[in-house]
Write an enzyme that holds these catalytic residues in place. Structure first.
Site, PDB file in Angstrom:
ATOM      1  N   HIS A  52     -23.719 -24.210 -14.349  1.00 51.68           N
ATOM      2  CA  HIS A  52     -24.228 -25.556 -14.031  1.00 51.68           C
ATOM      3  C   HIS A  52     -24.232 -26.441 -15.263  1.00 51.68           C
ATOM      4  CE1 HIS A  52     -27.812 -23.858 -15.863  1.00 51.68           C
ATOM      5  NE2 HIS A  52     -28.352 -25.050 -15.876  1.00 51.68           N
ATOM      6  N   LYS A 100     -33.562 -18.818 -20.063  1.00 49.56           N
ATOM      7  CA  LYS A 100     -33.974 -19.008 -21.458  1.00 49.56           C
ATOM      8  C   LYS A 100     -33.522 -20.383 -21.967  1.00 49.56           C
ATOM      9  CE  LYS A 100     -33.304 -15.050 -23.488  1.00 49.56           C
ATOM     10  NZ  LYS A 100     -32.751 -13.932 -24.272  1.00 49.56           N
ATOM     11  N   LYS A 133     -23.469 -13.413 -20.953  1.00 49.85           N
ATOM     12  CA  LYS A 133     -23.710 -12.274 -21.849  1.00 49.85           C
ATOM     13  C   LYS A 133     -22.471 -11.396 -21.864  1.00 49.85           C
ATOM     14  CE  LYS A 133     -27.245 -10.820 -24.344  1.00 49.85           C
ATOM     15  NZ  LYS A 133     -28.378 -11.603 -24.865  1.00 49.85           N
ATOM     16  N   SER A 190     -28.669 -21.097 -32.347  1.00 46.80           N
ATOM     17  CA  SER A 190     -27.232 -21.070 -32.025  1.00 46.80           C
ATOM     18  C   SER A 190     -26.783 -22.462 -31.547  1.00 46.80           C
ATOM     19  CB  SER A 190     -26.942 -20.056 -30.921  1.00 46.80           C
ATOM     20  OG  SER A 190     -26.753 -18.768 -31.477  1.00 46.80           O
TER      21      SER A 190
HETATM   22  P1  NAD Z   1     -30.451  -4.614 -33.429  1.00 46.69           P
HETATM   23  O1  NAD Z   1     -29.295  -3.770 -33.074  1.00 46.69           O
HETATM   24  O2  NAD Z   1     -30.382  -5.438 -34.669  1.00 46.69           O
HETATM   25  O3  NAD Z   1     -31.789  -3.750 -33.547  1.00 46.69           O
HETATM   26  C1  NAD Z   1     -32.280  -2.910 -32.551  1.00 46.69           C
HETATM   27  C2  NAD Z   1     -33.073  -1.811 -33.222  1.00 46.69           C
HETATM   28  O4  NAD Z   1     -33.738  -1.026 -32.227  1.00 46.69           O
HETATM   29  C3  NAD Z   1     -32.189  -0.856 -34.034  1.00 46.69           C
HETATM   30  O5  NAD Z   1     -32.709  -0.729 -35.340  1.00 46.69           O
HETATM   31  C4  NAD Z   1     -32.277   0.455 -33.247  1.00 46.69           C
HETATM   32  O6  NAD Z   1     -32.171   1.608 -34.062  1.00 46.69           O
HETATM   33  C5  NAD Z   1     -33.655   0.337 -32.628  1.00 46.69           C
HETATM   34  N1  NAD Z   1     -33.857   1.220 -31.470  1.00 46.69           N
HETATM   35  C6  NAD Z   1     -32.971   1.628 -30.543  1.00 46.69           C
HETATM   36  N2  NAD Z   1     -33.543   2.446 -29.645  1.00 46.69           N
HETATM   37  C7  NAD Z   1     -34.835   2.568 -30.023  1.00 46.69           C
HETATM   38  C8  NAD Z   1     -35.953   3.286 -29.513  1.00 46.69           C
HETATM   39  N3  NAD Z   1     -35.842   4.035 -28.416  1.00 46.69           N
HETATM   40  N4  NAD Z   1     -37.137   3.184 -30.151  1.00 46.69           N
HETATM   41  C9  NAD Z   1     -37.262   2.417 -31.248  1.00 46.69           C
HETATM   42  N5  NAD Z   1     -36.240   1.723 -31.793  1.00 46.69           N
HETATM   43  C10 NAD Z   1     -35.045   1.783 -31.185  1.00 46.69           C
HETATM   44  O7  NAD Z   1     -30.714  -5.514 -32.130  1.00 46.69           O
HETATM   45  P2  NAD Z   1     -31.470  -6.900 -32.057  1.00 46.69           P
HETATM   46  O8  NAD Z   1     -30.461  -7.979 -32.187  1.00 46.69           O
HETATM   47  O9  NAD Z   1     -32.652  -6.860 -32.931  1.00 46.69           O
HETATM   48  O10 NAD Z   1     -31.920  -6.888 -30.506  1.00 46.69           O
HETATM   49  C11 NAD Z   1     -33.097  -6.242 -30.069  1.00 46.69           C
HETATM   50  C12 NAD Z   1     -33.515  -6.831 -28.732  1.00 46.69           C
HETATM   51  O11 NAD Z   1     -33.716  -8.244 -28.883  1.00 46.69           O
HETATM   52  C13 NAD Z   1     -32.504  -6.682 -27.596  1.00 46.69           C
HETATM   53  O12 NAD Z   1     -33.187  -6.538 -26.371  1.00 46.69           O
HETATM   54  C14 NAD Z   1     -31.768  -8.021 -27.608  1.00 46.69           C
HETATM   55  O13 NAD Z   1     -31.169  -8.332 -26.364  1.00 46.69           O
HETATM   56  C15 NAD Z   1     -32.923  -8.940 -27.920  1.00 46.69           C
HETATM   57  N6  NAD Z   1     -32.506 -10.247 -28.463  1.00 46.69           N
HETATM   58  C16 NAD Z   1     -31.741 -10.336 -29.592  1.00 46.69           C
HETATM   59  C17 NAD Z   1     -31.398 -11.598 -30.082  1.00 46.69           C
HETATM   60  C18 NAD Z   1     -30.620 -11.769 -31.371  1.00 46.69           C
HETATM   61  O14 NAD Z   1     -30.488 -12.928 -31.826  1.00 46.69           O
HETATM   62  N7  NAD Z   1     -30.130 -10.740 -32.008  1.00 46.69           N
HETATM   63  C19 NAD Z   1     -31.789 -12.754 -29.390  1.00 46.69           C
HETATM   64  C20 NAD Z   1     -32.581 -12.615 -28.243  1.00 46.69           C
HETATM   65  C21 NAD Z   1     -32.934 -11.359 -27.794  1.00 46.69           C
END
Ligand code: NAD
Length: 472
Positions: free
Chosen positions: A65, A94, A106, A363
Site C-alpha cells: 500500500h 511497525k 522481510k 533506515s
Molecule cells: P543478532 O544476530 O545481532 O543477535 C541475536 C543474538 O541472540 C545472538 O548473539 C545470538 O547468539 C543470541 N541468541 C540466539 N539464540 C538464543 C537463545 N536461545 N538464548 C539467548 N540468546 C540467543 O540479531 P539482532 O539483529 O540483534 O536481532 C534480534 C531480534 O531483534 C530479532 O528478533 C530481530 O528480528 C529483532 N530486530 C532486529 C532489528 C535490527 O535492526 N537488527 C530491528 C528490529 C527487530
C-alpha cells in the site's frame, strides 16, 4: 513452546484479528490488509568447499500500500516461509506506528551463518541479491532490505555492491538497501538504532507515574533492574544505552550457551570486551553463571528484554517471569499462550511492533539521505553555530558578563548527522508511545498495549487503502 501453541505467524494473525474486531473498517479491507501480498520462495545452488549446496531463501512483501516495501534479512537455520511472513506482516504495522512511509517486507535465508566462511557467506548473499534483482524484488522504490538476526552492515555492503553491478546509471541506486557501513553510503547511528529505540520506549513507559504505580514500580528507568536475553546487535545496544544514559542496572544477560547474573549490576562495556577476547559472555569476572541456562526467565528483575528470537516466552515458562515489564526488543518473543498468562499476572508488555521500530526509523533516515545525496547537517551546521555565537556575543555585551569557554562550546554547537539521527529517533519513539498509550486510555475496550498498537497501525494502513479508492 508447547505443541498446542500457535506458530509465530498464526499468533500475529490472531493478534491482528483481536484488534481488527475492535475497528469499524470494512471486512473486505481488513481481510486484504491481513494477508501477505507477494511471497517469493527461492532455491539456488552455491558452491561451498568442494560441493554444491542448495540454499533455501525467501523474500515476502506483506503490503504494497506504500512503496518501497521495507524489512530486514535474517540468516538463521530456523527460517521458513511462515516465519518470514510473520516478520513481513509485523513490518507493515511497525512502519505505520512510527509514521515511516513504507509497506512491510522481510527476507530470510535458511542457514546457520557461523557454519560458513566469510567467503561462502559473501557468495550466498550475492546470489540471493541476484535472485531478488531477477524477479524485481529489490530497488530504492521497490523493496529495500536491511539487517536482521544474523546479518549486519557487512552483508548490506555485499548487497549494495551486487545491486550496483546491475544498475548502471541509476542515480539513486545506493538507496536499494539500508544498514550499510557509514563509508558505503550508510548513516551514523543505524547500528545502534534498534537498541536505542528500545531504550527510548522503555524510558517513556517508565516515566508515567500512574502506569508504574499500577504495576508496583516507581517512576523512572534509573535504578531499574534489567535482564537481557540475546546479546547481539539489539540486545547489547539496549543494555548499554539503558545503563549509560538511563542509569539502569543490568543484572542478567543470557546467550545461546548460558546465562550470567550479578545482582550488583554487570558493566556492559566490560562484558563486550570480555566476549571479544574470549568468544563468550560466560566467565565474566564478578558474575555467576546459572546452572540452567534457561533460567534467565526467572531472574528477579523489573524489566525483561527478550532480544533474541520469537516464541522465547511461552505457555510453559511464562509463569516463571518475575519482571513487571516485558520489553519486546525481538520480534514475536511472547507467544499468544504466554501473553494470556502474563496479562493475567498484571505484567506490562511493550509490544515488538512499537518497541523495536527504531531500526526501521533510522533506515528511513538513511534512505532519505541516499535520495538527497547529502549528509544530514551539512547545510545548516555552520550557519547555526555562527548564529548561536552572535547571540552569545550579544548577551555578553549586554550583561557585561563572560560565559565560560566550556559552556560556550556546548551552547554554540551545531548539530551533526548523529545528533539529528538520535533526536529524530527519540522524537519518533516518544510520540509513537503516547499515541498508543492514549488510544488505549481513550477506548476502554482496548485490553492491552499490543492491541492498541495494532489498532493504531491498522487505522493508518486502512486510511491509505481508502484514499487509494480501492475500497468504496
Ligand atoms: P543478532 O544476530 O545481532 O543477535 C541475536 C543474538 O541472540 C545472538 O548473539 C545470538 O547468539 C543470541 N541468541 C540466539 N539464540 C538464543 C537463545 N536461545 N538464548 C539467548 N540468546 C540467543 O540479531 P539482532 O539483529 O540483534 O536481532 C534480534 C531480534 O531483534 C530479532 O528478533 C530481530 O528480528 C529483532 N530486530 C532486529 C532489528 C535490527 O535492526 N537488527 C530491528 C528490529 C527487530
Amino acid at each position: 513452546m508447547t505443541t498446542q501453541e500457535h506458530s509465530f505467524y498464526t499468533t500475529v494473525q490472531r493478534n491482528y484479528d483481536k484488534a481488527a474486531a475492535l475497528t469499524d473498517w470494512p471486512k473486505g479491507l481488513l481481510a486484504q490488509i491481513r494477508e501477505c501480498n507477494s511471497v517469493y520462495q527461492m532455491r539456488f545452488p552455491v558452491k561451498v568447499g568442494n560441493h554444491y549446496e542448495v540454499i533455501e531463501a525467501y523474500r515476502v512483501q506483506h503490503s504494497q500500500h506504500r512503496q518501497p516495501t521495507k524489512g530486514g534479512i535474517r540468516y538463521s537455520a530456523m527460517v521458513d516461509q511462515e516465519e518470514v511472513m510473520a516478520l513481513a506482516s509485523l513490518m507493515t504495522y511497525k512502519c505505520a506506528i512510527v509514521d515511516v512511509p513504507f509497506g512491510g517486507a522481510k527476507g530470510g535465508i535458511k542457514i546457520s551463518p557461523h557454519k560458513y566462511s566469510e567467503n561462502d557467506l559473501k557468495k550466498i548473499t550475492r546470489r540471493y541479491t541476484v535472485e531478488l534483482i531477477k524477479k524485481g524484488f529489490i530497488g530504492p522504490g521497490i523493496d529495500v532490505p536491511a539487517p536482521d538476526y544474523g546479518t549486519g552492515e557487512r552483508e548490506m555492503a555485499w548487497i549494495l555492491d551486487t545491486y550496483l553491478t546491475f544498475s548502471r546509471g541509476e542515480i539513486d541506486a545506493v538507496a536499494c538497501v539500508t544498514g550499510k557501513p557509514v563509508n558505503q553510503n550508510g548513516i551514523r547511528g543505524r547500528t545502534e538504532a534498534t537498541g536505542r529505540g528500545v531504550y527510548y520506549g522503555i524510558r517513556e513507559a517508565c516515566s508515567n507515574a500512574e502506569d508504574m504505580k499500577a504495576i508496583g514500580l516507581t517512576p523512572g528507568i534509573a535504578g531499574k533492574r534489567i535482564v537481557v536475553q540475546g546479546f547481539g546487535n539489539v540486545g547489547s545496544y539496549s543494555a548499554a544505552i539503558s545503563q549509560n544514559e538511563g542509569d539502569a542496572k543490568i543484572v542478567g544477560v543470557a546467550e545461546y550457551n548460558g546465562t550470567i547474573y550479578d545482582p550488583k549490576g554487570i558493566d556492559v562495556a566490560k562484558l563486550l570486551k570480555h566476549r571479544k577476547k574470549t568468544g563468550s559472555i560466560l566467565g565474566m569476572a564478578g558474575t555467576k553463571t546459572l546452572a540452567n541456562k534457561q533460567d534467565w526467565i526467572s531472574i528477579d528483575c523489573d524489566i525483561l528484554i527478550p532480544a533474541a528470537l520469537e516464541n522465547q516466552i511461552n505457555a510453559e515458562n511464562a509463569h516463571k517471569v518475575k519482571a513487571k515489564i516485558i520489553a519486546e526488543a525481538a520480534n514475536g518473543p511472547v507467544t499468544a499462550g504466554a501473553e494470556e498468562i502474563l496479562l493475567e499476572m498484571g505484567i506490562m508488555i511493550l509490544p515488538d511492533m512499537y518497541l523495536n521500530a527504531g531500526g526501521v526509523t533510522v533506515s528511513y533516515f538513511e534512505w532519505l539521505k541516499n535520495l538527497s545525496h547529502m549528509r544530514f547537517g551539512r547545510m545548516e551546521k555552520r550557519f547555526n553555530q555562527n548564529t548561536y555565537s552572535s547571540i552569545i556575543d550579544t548577551v555578553e555585551k549586554l550583561t557585561h558578563q563572560n560565559i565560560g569557554d566550556k559552556e560556550k562550546r556546548i551552547i554554540t554547537r551545531g548539530a551533526d548527522e548523529i545528533d539529528l539521527v538520535r533526536s529524530g529517533l527519540e522524537e519518533t519513539m516518544v510520540t509513537a508511545y503516547h499515541n498508543i498509550r492514549d488510544l488505549k486510555k481513550r477506548r476502554k475496550k482496548i485490553p492491552d498495549l499490543r492491541t492498541a498498537a495494532f489498532i493504531n497501525a491498522l487505522d493508518k494502513v486502512a486510511s491509505d487503502y481508502m484514499a487509494m479508492g480501492v475500497f468504496p
